[in-house]
Design a protein around this motif. Structure first.
Motif, mmCIF file in Angstrom:
data_model
loop_
_atom_site.group_PDB
_atom_site.id
_atom_site.type_symbol
_atom_site.label_atom_id
_atom_site.label_comp_id
_atom_site.label_asym_id
_atom_site.label_seq_id
_atom_site.Cartn_x
_atom_site.Cartn_y
_atom_site.Cartn_z
ATOM 1 N N PHE A 181 -34.873 12.726 33.845
ATOM 2 C CA PHE A 181 -33.673 12.012 33.393
ATOM 3 C C PHE A 181 -32.476 12.546 34.163
ATOM 4 O O PHE A 181 -32.288 13.770 34.231
ATOM 5 C CB PHE A 181 -33.417 12.252 31.903
ATOM 6 N N GLY A 182 -31.638 11.666 34.714
ATOM 7 C CA GLY A 182 -30.477 12.137 35.450
ATOM 8 C C GLY A 182 -29.488 11.021 35.711
ATOM 9 O O GLY A 182 -29.566 9.944 35.102
ATOM 10 N N GLY A 183 -28.532 11.324 36.593
ATOM 11 C CA GLY A 183 -27.523 10.338 36.957
ATOM 12 C C GLY A 183 -26.330 10.321 36.018
ATOM 13 O O GLY A 183 -25.386 9.557 36.220
ATOM 14 N N GLU A 184 -26.400 11.122 34.964
ATOM 15 C CA GLU A 184 -25.320 11.238 33.984
ATOM 16 C C GLU A 184 -25.608 12.489 33.160
ATOM 17 O O GLU A 184 -26.673 13.101 33.308
ATOM 18 C CB GLU A 184 -25.282 9.999 33.080
ATOM 19 N N LYS A 185 -24.662 12.869 32.287
ATOM 20 C CA LYS A 185 -24.920 14.002 31.383
ATOM 21 C C LYS A 185 -26.030 13.593 30.410
ATOM 22 O O LYS A 185 -25.940 12.542 29.772
ATOM 23 C CB LYS A 185 -23.653 14.353 30.593
ATOM 24 N N ILE A 186 -27.047 14.420 30.304
ATOM 25 C CA ILE A 186 -28.219 14.020 29.516
ATOM 26 C C ILE A 186 -28.057 14.312 28.021
ATOM 27 O O ILE A 186 -28.665 13.663 27.193
ATOM 28 C CB ILE A 186 -29.492 14.678 30.089
ATOM 29 N N GLY A 187 -27.227 15.266 27.692
ATOM 30 C CA GLY A 187 -26.917 15.469 26.274
ATOM 31 C C GLY A 187 -27.917 16.345 25.546
ATOM 32 O O GLY A 187 -28.658 17.112 26.168
ATOM 33 N N LYS A 188 -27.941 16.209 24.223
ATOM 34 C CA LYS A 188 -28.731 17.090 23.365
ATOM 35 C C LYS A 188 -30.193 17.125 23.777
ATOM 36 O O LYS A 188 -30.763 16.109 24.152
ATOM 37 C CB LYS A 188 -28.662 16.588 21.908
ATOM 38 N N MET A 189 -30.799 18.308 23.667
ATOM 39 C CA MET A 189 -32.189 18.438 24.107
ATOM 40 C C MET A 189 -33.138 17.665 23.197
ATOM 41 O O MET A 189 -34.039 16.983 23.664
ATOM 42 C CB MET A 189 -32.592 19.913 24.155
ATOM 43 N N VAL A 190 -32.959 17.795 21.888
ATOM 44 C CA VAL A 190 -33.830 17.084 20.964
ATOM 45 C C VAL A 190 -32.955 16.337 19.973
ATOM 46 O O VAL A 190 -32.040 16.908 19.397
ATOM 47 C CB VAL A 190 -34.750 18.061 20.188
ATOM 48 N N GLU A 191 -33.248 15.042 19.831
ATOM 49 C CA GLU A 191 -32.429 14.253 18.901
ATOM 50 C C GLU A 191 -33.260 13.772 17.747
ATOM 51 O O GLU A 191 -34.459 13.693 17.829
ATOM 52 C CB GLU A 191 -31.813 13.065 19.660
#
Ligand code: 5GP
Length: 121
Positions: A111-121
């Protein structure tokens, strides 16, 4: 571990169904996820018949293991999301039922191209 030759990624490897290819070599195939969860969502799979990461770690050859790990780096660079590109990404492998794995052929999500955020949602 029983490998099911009819899983969707086995069919992609045999060119029985199409994929949007990013990169391939003797050890891996990489293509875009059909249902992207982030701006860039790639998959990296070994050519060998491994059900999941545990199967791969236990049974793959040293060459296959090196080929997959190096392959992830090659793909990340090619996509422009690697640390070498000044970016970053998340590499994630779901393993088995509790891990949420749906396709029973080992795959890493990138996953990439932007901030990926929280590790587990
Ligand atoms: P898992 O949940 O097993 O870790 O992830 C399986 C992934 O495979 C999902 O993100 C799903 O969108 C993707 N996928 C399922 N079928 C296909 C397909 O036919 N082609 C491609 N490119 N991706 C697929």
């Amino acid at each position: 571990m029983n490998y099911n030759d009819n899983n969707i990624f086995a069919k992609i490897l045999r060119n029985e169904i199409p994929c949007q290819k990013i990169y391939e070599d003797d050890y891996i195939l990489s293509f875009y996820d059909i249902n992207p969860q982030k701006k860039i969502h790639a998959l990296v799979i070994p050519r060998g018949k491994y059900v999941n990461l545990d199967d791969f770690s236990s049974n793959a050859s040293a060459e296959e293991i090196i080929g997959l790990i190096k392959g992830i780096n090659i793909v990340a660079k090619k996509l422009g999301i690697s640390i070498h590109n000044g970016k970053g990404y998340r590499a994630l492998a779901n393993v088995g039922e509790d891990g949420g794995q749906e396709v029973p052929h080992l795959h890493f999500h990138l996953f990439g191209g932007e901030k990926i955020g929280k590790m587990v949602e």
